[in-house]
Design a protein around this motif. Structure first.
Motif, PDB file in Angstrom:
ATOM      1  N   VAL A 179       0.859  -1.188   0.000  1.00  0.00           N
ATOM      2  CA  VAL A 179       0.000   0.000   0.000  1.00  0.00           C
ATOM      3  C   VAL A 179       0.889   1.229   0.000  1.00  0.00           C
ATOM      4  CG1 VAL A 179      -1.831   1.280   1.191  1.00  0.00           C
ATOM      5  CG2 VAL A 179      -1.708  -1.172   1.460  1.00  0.00           C
ATOM      6  N   LEU A 180       0.535   2.221  -0.798  1.00  0.00           N
ATOM      7  CA  LEU A 180       1.273   3.472  -0.709  1.00  0.00           C
ATOM      8  C   LEU A 180       0.331   4.661  -0.819  1.00  0.00           C
ATOM      9  CD1 LEU A 180       2.102   4.892  -3.808  1.00  0.00           C
ATOM     10  CD2 LEU A 180       3.049   2.608  -3.935  1.00  0.00           C
ATOM     11  N   THR A 181       0.777   5.764  -0.224  1.00  0.00           N
ATOM     12  CA  THR A 181       0.024   7.014  -0.291  1.00  0.00           C
ATOM     13  C   THR A 181       0.605   7.821  -1.438  1.00  0.00           C
ATOM     14  OG1 THR A 181      -0.357   6.957   2.067  1.00  0.00           O
ATOM     15  CG2 THR A 181      -0.532   9.107   1.040  1.00  0.00           C
ATOM     16  N   LEU A 182      -0.276   8.433  -2.233  1.00  0.00           N
ATOM     17  CA  LEU A 182       0.199   9.194  -3.394  1.00  0.00           C
ATOM     18  C   LEU A 182      -0.743  10.363  -3.665  1.00  0.00           C
ATOM     19  CD1 LEU A 182      -0.469   6.920  -6.544  1.00  0.00           C
ATOM     20  CD2 LEU A 182      -1.703   6.790  -4.423  1.00  0.00           C
ATOM     21  N   PRO A 183      -0.308  11.364  -4.429  1.00  0.00           N
ATOM     22  CA  PRO A 183      -1.201  12.494  -4.698  1.00  0.00           C
ATOM     23  C   PRO A 183      -2.412  12.030  -5.503  1.00  0.00           C
ATOM     24  CG  PRO A 183       1.059  12.980  -5.404  1.00  0.00           C
ATOM     25  CD  PRO A 183       1.017  11.530  -5.063  1.00  0.00           C
ATOM     26  N   ASN A 184      -3.551  12.623  -5.210  1.00  0.00           N
ATOM     27  CA  ASN A 184      -4.786  12.225  -5.899  1.00  0.00           C
ATOM     28  C   ASN A 184      -4.900  13.002  -7.204  1.00  0.00           C
ATOM     29  OD1 ASN A 184      -7.283  11.297  -6.631  1.00  0.00           O
ATOM     30  ND2 ASN A 184      -8.349  11.983  -4.771  1.00  0.00           N
ATOM     31  N   THR A 185      -3.954  12.740  -8.108  1.00  0.00           N
ATOM     32  CA  THR A 185      -3.908  13.520  -9.352  1.00  0.00           C
ATOM     33  C   THR A 185      -5.110  13.250 -10.253  1.00  0.00           C
ATOM     34  OG1 THR A 185      -2.423  11.803 -10.111  1.00  0.00           O
ATOM     35  CG2 THR A 185      -1.416  13.905  -9.541  1.00  0.00           C
ATOM     36  N   SER A 186      -5.707  12.052 -10.122  1.00  0.00           N
ATOM     37  CA  SER A 186      -6.875  11.748 -10.964  1.00  0.00           C
ATOM     38  C   SER A 186      -8.148  12.313 -10.351  1.00  0.00           C
ATOM     39  CB  SER A 186      -7.050  10.238 -11.131  1.00  0.00           C
ATOM     40  OG  SER A 186      -5.831   9.609 -11.278  1.00  0.00           O
ATOM     41  N   GLY A 187      -8.037  12.941  -9.180  1.00  0.00           N
ATOM     42  CA  GLY A 187      -9.227  13.519  -8.539  1.00  0.00           C
ATOM     43  C   GLY A 187     -10.260  12.474  -8.163  1.00  0.00           C
ATOM     44  N   LEU A 188      -9.805  11.288  -7.789  1.00  0.00           N
ATOM     45  CA  LEU A 188     -10.750  10.229  -7.421  1.00  0.00           C
ATOM     46  C   LEU A 188     -11.492  10.623  -6.147  1.00  0.00           C
ATOM     47  CD1 LEU A 188      -8.651   6.968  -7.948  1.00  0.00           C
ATOM     48  CD2 LEU A 188     -10.428   7.908  -9.431  1.00  0.00           C
ATOM     49  N   LEU A 257       6.477   5.337  -5.765  1.00  0.00           N
ATOM     50  CA  LEU A 257       7.198   4.606  -4.710  1.00  0.00           C
ATOM     51  C   LEU A 257       8.429   5.384  -4.230  1.00  0.00           C
ATOM     52  CD1 LEU A 257       7.140   0.885  -5.905  1.00  0.00           C
ATOM     53  CD2 LEU A 257       6.250   1.769  -3.739  1.00  0.00           C
ATOM     54  N   ASP A 258       9.004   6.169  -5.149  1.00  0.00           N
ATOM     55  CA  ASP A 258      10.215   6.920  -4.770  1.00  0.00           C
ATOM     56  C   ASP A 258       9.907   8.133  -3.899  1.00  0.00           C
ATOM     57  OD1 ASP A 258      11.845   5.194  -6.154  1.00  0.00           O
ATOM     58  OD2 ASP A 258      11.575   6.278  -8.045  1.00  0.00           O
ATOM     59  N   HIS A 259       8.643   8.567  -3.891  1.00  0.00           N
ATOM     60  CA  HIS A 259       8.315   9.805  -3.155  1.00  0.00           C
ATOM     61  C   HIS A 259       7.308   9.584  -2.031  1.00  0.00           C
ATOM     62  CE1 HIS A 259       9.925  11.251  -6.932  1.00  0.00           C
ATOM     63  NE2 HIS A 259       8.941  10.663  -7.566  1.00  0.00           N
ATOM     64  N   THR A 260       6.712   8.416  -1.947  1.00  0.00           N
ATOM     65  CA  THR A 260       5.582   8.239  -1.028  1.00  0.00           C
ATOM     66  C   THR A 260       5.962   8.483   0.440  1.00  0.00           C
ATOM     67  OG1 THR A 260       3.812   6.748  -0.312  1.00  0.00           O
ATOM     68  CG2 THR A 260       5.941   5.718  -0.782  1.00  0.00           C
ATOM     69  N   PRO A 261       5.100   9.181   1.176  1.00  0.00           N
ATOM     70  CA  PRO A 261       5.374   9.384   2.601  1.00  0.00           C
ATOM     71  C   PRO A 261       4.982   8.167   3.439  1.00  0.00           C
ATOM     72  CG  PRO A 261       3.338  10.507   1.966  1.00  0.00           C
ATOM     73  CD  PRO A 261       3.898   9.888   0.721  1.00  0.00           C
ATOM     74  N   ALA A 262       4.212   7.255   2.855  1.00  0.00           N
ATOM     75  CA  ALA A 262       3.753   6.096   3.635  1.00  0.00           C
ATOM     76  C   ALA A 262       3.731   4.860   2.749  1.00  0.00           C
ATOM     77  CB  ALA A 262       2.360   6.367   4.188  1.00  0.00           C
ATOM     78  N   PHE A 263       4.476   3.850   3.147  1.00  0.00           N
ATOM     79  CA  PHE A 263       4.554   2.614   2.355  1.00  0.00           C
ATOM     80  C   PHE A 263       4.422   1.420   3.281  1.00  0.00           C
ATOM     81  CE2 PHE A 263       7.379  -0.809   0.649  1.00  0.00           C
ATOM     82  CZ  PHE A 263       6.612  -1.130  -0.460  1.00  0.00           C
ATOM     83  N   TYR A 264       3.619   0.454   2.842  1.00  0.00           N
ATOM     84  CA  TYR A 264       3.396  -0.750   3.638  1.00  0.00           C
ATOM     85  C   TYR A 264       3.587  -1.948   2.729  1.00  0.00           C
ATOM     86  CZ  TYR A 264       0.755  -4.274   6.239  1.00  0.00           C
ATOM     87  OH  TYR A 264       0.371  -5.414   6.904  1.00  0.00           O
ATOM     88  N   PHE A 265       4.313  -2.948   3.196  1.00  0.00           N
ATOM     89  CA  PHE A 265       4.497  -4.165   2.398  1.00  0.00           C
ATOM     90  C   PHE A 265       4.584  -5.348   3.352  1.00  0.00           C
ATOM     91  CE2 PHE A 265       6.979  -7.386   0.152  1.00  0.00           C
ATOM     92  CZ  PHE A 265       6.403  -7.367  -1.110  1.00  0.00           C
ATOM     93  N   ASP A 266       3.817  -6.375   3.081  1.00  0.00           N
ATOM     94  CA  ASP A 266       3.842  -7.537   3.975  1.00  0.00           C
ATOM     95  C   ASP A 266       3.299  -8.753   3.236  1.00  0.00           C
ATOM     96  OD1 ASP A 266       4.322  -8.870   6.336  1.00  0.00           O
ATOM     97  OD2 ASP A 266       3.084  -7.567   7.566  1.00  0.00           O
ATOM     98  N   SER A 267       3.668  -9.922   3.705  1.00  0.00           N
ATOM     99  CA  SER A 267       3.027 -11.126   3.179  1.00  0.00           C
ATOM    100  C   SER A 267       1.646 -11.216   3.818  1.00  0.00           C
ATOM    101  CB  SER A 267       3.855 -12.369   3.520  1.00  0.00           C
ATOM    102  OG  SER A 267       4.059 -12.432   4.911  1.00  0.00           O
ATOM    103  N   ILE A 268       0.720 -11.837   3.134  1.00  0.00           N
ATOM    104  CA  ILE A 268      -0.603 -12.009   3.740  1.00  0.00           C
ATOM    105  C   ILE A 268      -0.576 -13.320   4.516  1.00  0.00           C
ATOM    106  CG2 ILE A 268      -3.088 -12.140   3.354  1.00  0.00           C
ATOM    107  CD1 ILE A 268      -2.811 -10.450   0.951  1.00  0.00           C
TER     108      ILE A 268
END
Ligand SMILES: Cc1cc2nc3c(=O)[nH]c(=O)nc-3n(C[C@H](O)[C@H](O)[C@H](O)COP(=O)(O)OP(=O)(O)OC[C@H]3O[C@@H](n4cnc5c(N)ncnc54)[C@H](O)[C@@H]3O)c2cc1C
Length: 425
Positions: A179-188, A257-268
């Motif tokens: 999971v990563l946080t990114l700018p909402n450039t598409s205005g979703l 991924l290079d700029h995200t302020p929040a990144f999460y990675f894990d096995s399920i």
């Protein structure tokens, strides 16, 4: 009677709320320096958890903070034609009461409901729980408690102290989550954009009140991947590799991924413990019975578990030897059901074949096109989760009128023993 809870996310504050309503005195220790307010990821509250939130008087705030995701656009890998889905119809068919909310918003709401009656200690962690009831912390001075509850998530610290290494209880279900946080450039706003391929699914969603967006990646891997828990660059590399060439949208999300302020990675992984209480210590929520992040209704299970645990302790007048087995018995069937539902959801969400990819997209479209009645009936026949959450019943544990923040006739155990079997670090 003094109870210490480790973890102030979902299960911790809900448990703290109900324990104080039943007359116990509660301290919560949270490793994070403050309550996180970064948004985190979206979680689901199904009917039983909505009912419990209503009893806590926080339902209006929960509904006000809902992400409001109502539409989904699905692109099947290799096909340029999108499928548009009315998610609100699917949600209403899945459960007659459901809200999607960011985890940190939910946590803040539950925290606010408890902050006046509960002692919160932020920026600290338990290092040892000794058999005579003394709890040691990284920073605070040692203190004595009658009971300790681990509400500290999938990688629970209390579970490790109590039962040993996580690997003894975790089952890899053959998938990874990023999971990563990114700018909402598409205005979703109120919309989920999804790309689904064989063995991989990526999605992005936003909500007006968030200010930014989240991208979620789920992918299959037969074997566990080789990386270290703290090696973030390697995790990002694995994610890029898994989604290579999927779609320009996905490439764009991965660029973040290079700029995200929040990144999460894990096995399920799924936690499979036969029992999660020992002596005067028990576990609640993901710490004790996570069916798998992002594929199960684990937030609902955490809220229900917290409510039941507090209720059983009150019913047994604080006698943990009666309360903990009753809590485990009450939750056992729901936990088994959640595990099965999570495995089935993982199969649907990350299809293993082209047929599965089409099935997911077309099935969602069909369900959203049907009127609520038939689609509800269809869902009942086809999804384990819908059956599970629609049928989950929770006993009522009304607080005694005498209990108002003070121990309701629950004498503190002067010995304060936590029972044997705990290894101090
Ligand atoms: C990426 C992702 C997506 C998800 N999507 C969904 C979804 O769509 N639907 C859904 O229902 N659920 C989802 N979940 C699962 C959901 O987040 C959890 O089931 C839910 O938050 C469980 O709450 P909890 O309180 O048991 O544990 P957590 O929310 O994990 O909270 C544990 C708390 O303990 C604290 N803590 C950790 N270690 C210590 C320590 N040593 N000392 C003190 N405190 C500590 C942590 O900081 C945290 O505040 C998702 C999870 C993830 C990771």
């Amino acid at each position: 009677m003094r109870i210490l809870i480790s973890g102030a996310s979902v299960a911790g504050p809900v448990l703290a709320y109900w324990l104080t309503r039943h007359g116990f005195s509660v301290t919560v220790v949270e490793r994070a320096p403050t309550l996180r307010k970064t948004g985190g990821h979206a979680v689901d509250l199904f009917r039983p958890a909505m009912n419990i939130s209503e009893k806590m008087g926080v339902l209006p705030r929960v509904e006000e903070r809902a992400t409001g995701t109502k539409r989904m656009t699905v692109y099947r890998e290799g096909s340029r034609r999108p499928i548009r889905v009315d998610l609100s119809k699917i949600f209403s068919a899945t459960s007659d009461r459901h809200v999607e909310i960011m985890r940190d918003d939910l946590s803040e709401i539950y925290y606010d409901a408890t902050r006046d009656d509960v002692e919160y200690i932020f920026g600290d962690s338990i290092t040892a729980i000794s058999p005579d009831g003394e709890v040691r912390f990284e920073n605070a001075a040692p203190r004595r408690f009658d009971l300790v509850v681990g509400a500290d998530g999938l990688h629970s610290n209390v579970r490790r102290l109590l039962f040993g290494d996580e690997s003894r209880f975790s089952a890899f279900i053959g998938a990874y989550l990023g999971v990563l946080t990114l700018p909402n450039t598409s205005g979703l706003d109120g919309e989920l954009l999804m790309h689904v391929g064989v063995g991989r699914t990526a999605g992005m969603y936003g909500a007006r009140h968030l200010g930014d967006a989240r991208a979620l990646f789920l992918f299959r891997s037969e074997h566990e991947l080789d990386y270290h828990h703290h090696d973030v660059p390697r995790q990002k590399e694995l994610l890029r590799g898994a989604f290579d060439g999927m779609h320009p949208d996905v490439d764009h999300w991965l660029d973040e991924l290079d700029h995200t302020p929040a990144f999460y990675f894990d096995s399920i992984i799924q936690l499979r413990m036969d029992t999660w209480s020992r002596g005067r210590v028990t576990l609640v929520g993901d710490a004790g019975y996570c069916p798998g992040p992002a594929v199960g209704g684990s937030t609902t299970l955490a809220v229900v578990g917290a409510y039941v645990l507090a209720g059983e302790l009150a019913r047994a007048d604080g006698d943990h030897e009666r309360a903990f087995p009753a809590y485990e018995r009450t939750m056992a069937e729901q936990i088994r059901g959640s595990r099965a539902a999570a495995l089935s959801a993982a199969k649907t969400l990350i299809p293993t074949s082209r047929l599965g990819v089409s099935g997911l997209a077309q099935g969602a479209r069909l369900l959203s096109a049907l009127p609520a009645g038939p689609s509800r009936a269809l869902l009942r026949l086809t999804t384990k989760s819908a059956r599970l959450y629609n049928s989950m019943t929770v006993d009522d544990y009304p607080p005694s009128p005498a209990a108002s923040g003070n121990p309701a006739g629950l004498a503190s155990d002067p010995g304060g023993g936590l029972g044997s079997g705990l290894e101090a670090e």
